[in-house]
Motif scaffolding. Structure first.
Motif, PDB file in Angstrom:
ATOM      1  N   THR A  12      44.294  10.567  -5.329  1.00  0.00           N
ATOM      2  CA  THR A  12      45.374  10.392  -6.301  1.00  0.00           C
ATOM      3  C   THR A  12      45.487   8.899  -6.582  1.00  0.00           C
ATOM      4  N   LEU A  13      45.299   8.536  -7.837  1.00  0.00           N
ATOM      5  CA  LEU A  13      45.394   7.123  -8.228  1.00  0.00           C
ATOM      6  C   LEU A  13      46.730   6.881  -8.917  1.00  0.00           C
ATOM      7  N   GLY A  14      47.404   5.823  -8.533  1.00  0.00           N
ATOM      8  CA  GLY A  14      48.616   5.398  -9.238  1.00  0.00           C
ATOM      9  C   GLY A  14      48.166   4.417 -10.307  1.00  0.00           C
ATOM     10  N   LEU A  15      48.524   4.685 -11.553  1.00  0.00           N
ATOM     11  CA  LEU A  15      47.987   3.852 -12.637  1.00  0.00           C
ATOM     12  C   LEU A  15      49.065   3.065 -13.369  1.00  0.00           C
ATOM     13  N   ALA A  16      48.606   1.981 -13.998  1.00  0.00           N
ATOM     14  CA  ALA A  16      49.508   1.052 -14.677  1.00  0.00           C
ATOM     15  C   ALA A  16      49.082   0.890 -16.139  1.00  0.00           C
ATOM     16  N   THR A  17      49.988   0.407 -16.940  1.00  0.00           N
ATOM     17  CA  THR A  17      49.685   0.118 -18.347  1.00  0.00           C
ATOM     18  C   THR A  17      49.888  -1.380 -18.593  1.00  0.00           C
ATOM     19  N   GLY A  18      49.834  -1.796 -19.857  1.00  0.00           N
ATOM     20  CA  GLY A  18      49.982  -3.224 -20.176  1.00  0.00           C
ATOM     21  C   GLY A  18      48.615  -3.830 -20.455  1.00  0.00           C
ATOM     22  N   SER A  19      48.611  -5.119 -20.762  1.00  0.00           N
ATOM     23  CA  SER A  19      47.349  -5.795 -21.102  1.00  0.00           C
ATOM     24  C   SER A  19      46.451  -5.946 -19.881  1.00  0.00           C
ATOM     25  N   THR A  20      47.070  -6.108 -18.719  1.00  0.00           N
ATOM     26  CA  THR A  20      46.305  -6.445 -17.515  1.00  0.00           C
ATOM     27  C   THR A  20      45.218  -5.428 -17.157  1.00  0.00           C
ATOM     28  N   PRO A  21      45.518  -4.111 -17.100  1.00  0.00           N
ATOM     29  CA  PRO A  21      44.474  -3.187 -16.625  1.00  0.00           C
ATOM     30  C   PRO A  21      43.482  -2.721 -17.688  1.00  0.00           C
ATOM     31  N   ILE A  22      43.607  -3.180 -18.930  1.00  0.00           N
ATOM     32  CA  ILE A  22      42.731  -2.650 -19.990  1.00  0.00           C
ATOM     33  C   ILE A  22      41.250  -2.885 -19.653  1.00  0.00           C
ATOM     34  N   GLY A  23      40.922  -4.088 -19.209  1.00  0.00           N
ATOM     35  CA  GLY A  23      39.523  -4.410 -18.882  1.00  0.00           C
ATOM     36  C   GLY A  23      39.029  -3.584 -17.703  1.00  0.00           C
ATOM     37  N   THR A  24      39.906  -3.329 -16.753  1.00  0.00           N
ATOM     38  CA  THR A  24      39.550  -2.495 -15.592  1.00  0.00           C
ATOM     39  C   THR A  24      39.195  -1.092 -16.066  1.00  0.00           C
ATOM     40  N   TYR A  25      40.017  -0.533 -16.954  1.00  0.00           N
ATOM     41  CA  TYR A  25      39.750   0.813 -17.463  1.00  0.00           C
ATOM     42  C   TYR A  25      38.439   0.835 -18.272  1.00  0.00           C
ATOM     43  N   GLU A  26      38.147  -0.255 -18.958  1.00  0.00           N
ATOM     44  CA  GLU A  26      36.885  -0.306 -19.729  1.00  0.00           C
ATOM     45  C   GLU A  26      35.680  -0.146 -18.799  1.00  0.00           C
ATOM     46  N   PHE A  27      35.733  -0.836 -17.657  1.00  0.00           N
ATOM     47  CA  PHE A  27      34.621  -0.704 -16.694  1.00  0.00           C
ATOM     48  C   PHE A  27      34.538   0.728 -16.169  1.00  0.00           C
ATOM     49  N   LEU A  28      35.690   1.320 -15.853  1.00  0.00           N
ATOM     50  CA  LEU A  28      35.667   2.692 -15.313  1.00  0.00           C
ATOM     51  C   LEU A  28      35.072   3.666 -16.335  1.00  0.00           C
ATOM     52  N   CYS A  29      35.438   3.494 -17.613  1.00  0.00           N
ATOM     53  CA  CYS A  29      34.890   4.369 -18.669  1.00  0.00           C
ATOM     54  C   CYS A  29      33.380   4.183 -18.763  1.00  0.00           C
ATOM     55  N   LYS A  30      32.953   2.925 -18.696  1.00  0.00           N
ATOM     56  CA  LYS A  30      31.519   2.616 -18.800  1.00  0.00           C
ATOM     57  C   LYS A  30      30.760   3.258 -17.628  1.00  0.00           C
ATOM     58  N   TRP A  31      31.299   3.108 -16.441  1.00  0.00           N
ATOM     59  CA  TRP A  31      30.598   3.646 -15.267  1.00  0.00           C
ATOM     60  C   TRP A  31      30.613   5.173 -15.279  1.00  0.00           C
ATOM     61  N   TYR A  32      31.647   5.762 -15.860  1.00  0.00           N
ATOM     62  CA  TYR A  32      31.633   7.226 -16.019  1.00  0.00           C
ATOM     63  C   TYR A  32      30.508   7.608 -16.993  1.00  0.00           C
ATOM     64  N   GLN A  33      30.443   6.885 -18.124  1.00  0.00           N
ATOM     65  CA  GLN A  33      29.430   7.223 -19.134  1.00  0.00           C
ATOM     66  C   GLN A  33      28.004   7.010 -18.604  1.00  0.00           C
ATOM     67  N   GLU A  34      27.867   6.124 -17.650  1.00  0.00           N
ATOM     68  CA  GLU A  34      26.548   5.885 -17.042  1.00  0.00           C
ATOM     69  C   GLU A  34      26.254   6.874 -15.910  1.00  0.00           C
ATOM     70  N   GLY A  35      27.188   7.777 -15.668  1.00  0.00           N
ATOM     71  CA  GLY A  35      26.965   8.815 -14.655  1.00  0.00           C
ATOM     72  C   GLY A  35      27.283   8.372 -13.240  1.00  0.00           C
ATOM     73  N   ILE A  36      27.937   7.221 -13.102  1.00  0.00           N
ATOM     74  CA  ILE A  36      28.221   6.704 -11.756  1.00  0.00           C
ATOM     75  C   ILE A  36      29.497   7.330 -11.180  1.00  0.00           C
ATOM     76  N   LEU A  37      30.458   7.614 -12.047  1.00  0.00           N
ATOM     77  CA  LEU A  37      31.757   8.117 -11.567  1.00  0.00           C
ATOM     78  C   LEU A  37      32.052   9.514 -12.089  1.00  0.00           C
ATOM     79  N   ASP A  38      32.769  10.270 -11.284  1.00  0.00           N
ATOM     80  CA  ASP A  38      33.171  11.623 -11.655  1.00  0.00           C
ATOM     81  C   ASP A  38      34.686  11.738 -11.429  1.00  0.00           C
TER      82      ASP A  38
END
Ligand code: PGA
Length: 242
Positions: free
Chosen positions: A31-57
């Protein structure tokens, strides 16, 4: 508190995403606790990228968001519901029923807060909580106050928060005046906490958080008492911490 100083926003985002990714790989039912705002946007971009590369599920991942504006419709482009879809949920294989954000459309503050708190504590609670920090030291929407709020509750936003967030709205009057947020007690129950900060305008709040006294006037300062906090901040945000 473990503090990592990185050179810039990009490096902060990459390191934060690596820690979230490690959690997802180590325990795919986290269970991940998530945040909004400008700060985590770049973090989410990496997570999306790694999902698209098949690294994360994300198929078994659950999420609990920190907060939501009160009186805002889900479809409003400034709702945190909308933010999460735009920056993460629509780009990964997370199940919608596993994502949770306080219902900003609900007018009954007591009921919504009580139920959200119950939902978070159900099961094992939050395994890893991501946090940004406000210029006034707030976490979630826990604004500077006389006491630490224990549980989810309805808050009136500080004027400085309205000022900071008006950049996302057409005009300052459009910024909702109230929000539902996890309490400080809710946040402190998370197994691990990851606090991110970037930019000079966070330097004073971060300095007070790390080096100042623990006080509800700087809500993030309570993190000094948590057993497992990682701070990732860039040089500008850490400029006052020697
Ligand atoms: P920001 O907000 O990421 O947009 O700077 C952080 C916060 O207010 O918690």
């Amino acid at each position: 508190m473990k503090i990592y100083k990185v050179s810039n926003y990009h490096e902060m985002s990459k390191k934060a995403a690596s820690i979230l990714a490690a959690q997802i790989v180590a325990d795919p039912k986290s269970t991940l606790g998530l945040a909004t705002g400008s700060t985590p946007i770049g973090t989410y971009e990496f997570l999306c990228k790694w999902y698209q590369e098949g690294i994360l599920d994300f198929s078994q991942i659950k999420t609990m968001n920190l907060d939501e504006y009160k009186g805002i419709k889900r479809e409003n482009s400034q709702s945190y519901y909308h933010f999460m879809k735009e920056h993460l949920f629509d780009h990964v294989n997370i199940k919608e029923e596993n994502t949770h954000i306080p219902d900003g459309e609900c007018e009954d503050a007591n009921t919504i807060c009580r139920e959200y708190e119950k939902l978070i504590q159900k099961g094992n609670g939050v395994d890893l909580q991501l946090l940004g920090i406000g210029r006034n030291g707030h976490i979630g929407f826990n604004e500077p106050a006389e006491t630490f709020a224990r549980e989810c509750h309805c808050v009136t936003l500080a004027q400085s928060t309205i000022e900071a967030n008006k950049r996302f709205f057409e005009k300052a009057e459009d910024v909702p005046r109230q929000a539902y947020t996890m309490g400080i007690g809710t946040i402190m129950k998370a197994e691990k906490i990851l606090l991110l900060a970037s930019g000079e305008d966070k330097a004073e709040a971060l300095y007070q958080t790390i080096c100042g006294p623990v006080t509800p006037k700087v809500p993030a300062s309570i993190l000094q008492f948590h057993k497992n906090v990682i701070v990732i901040a860039d040089e500008a945000a850490l400029s006052k911490v020697k």
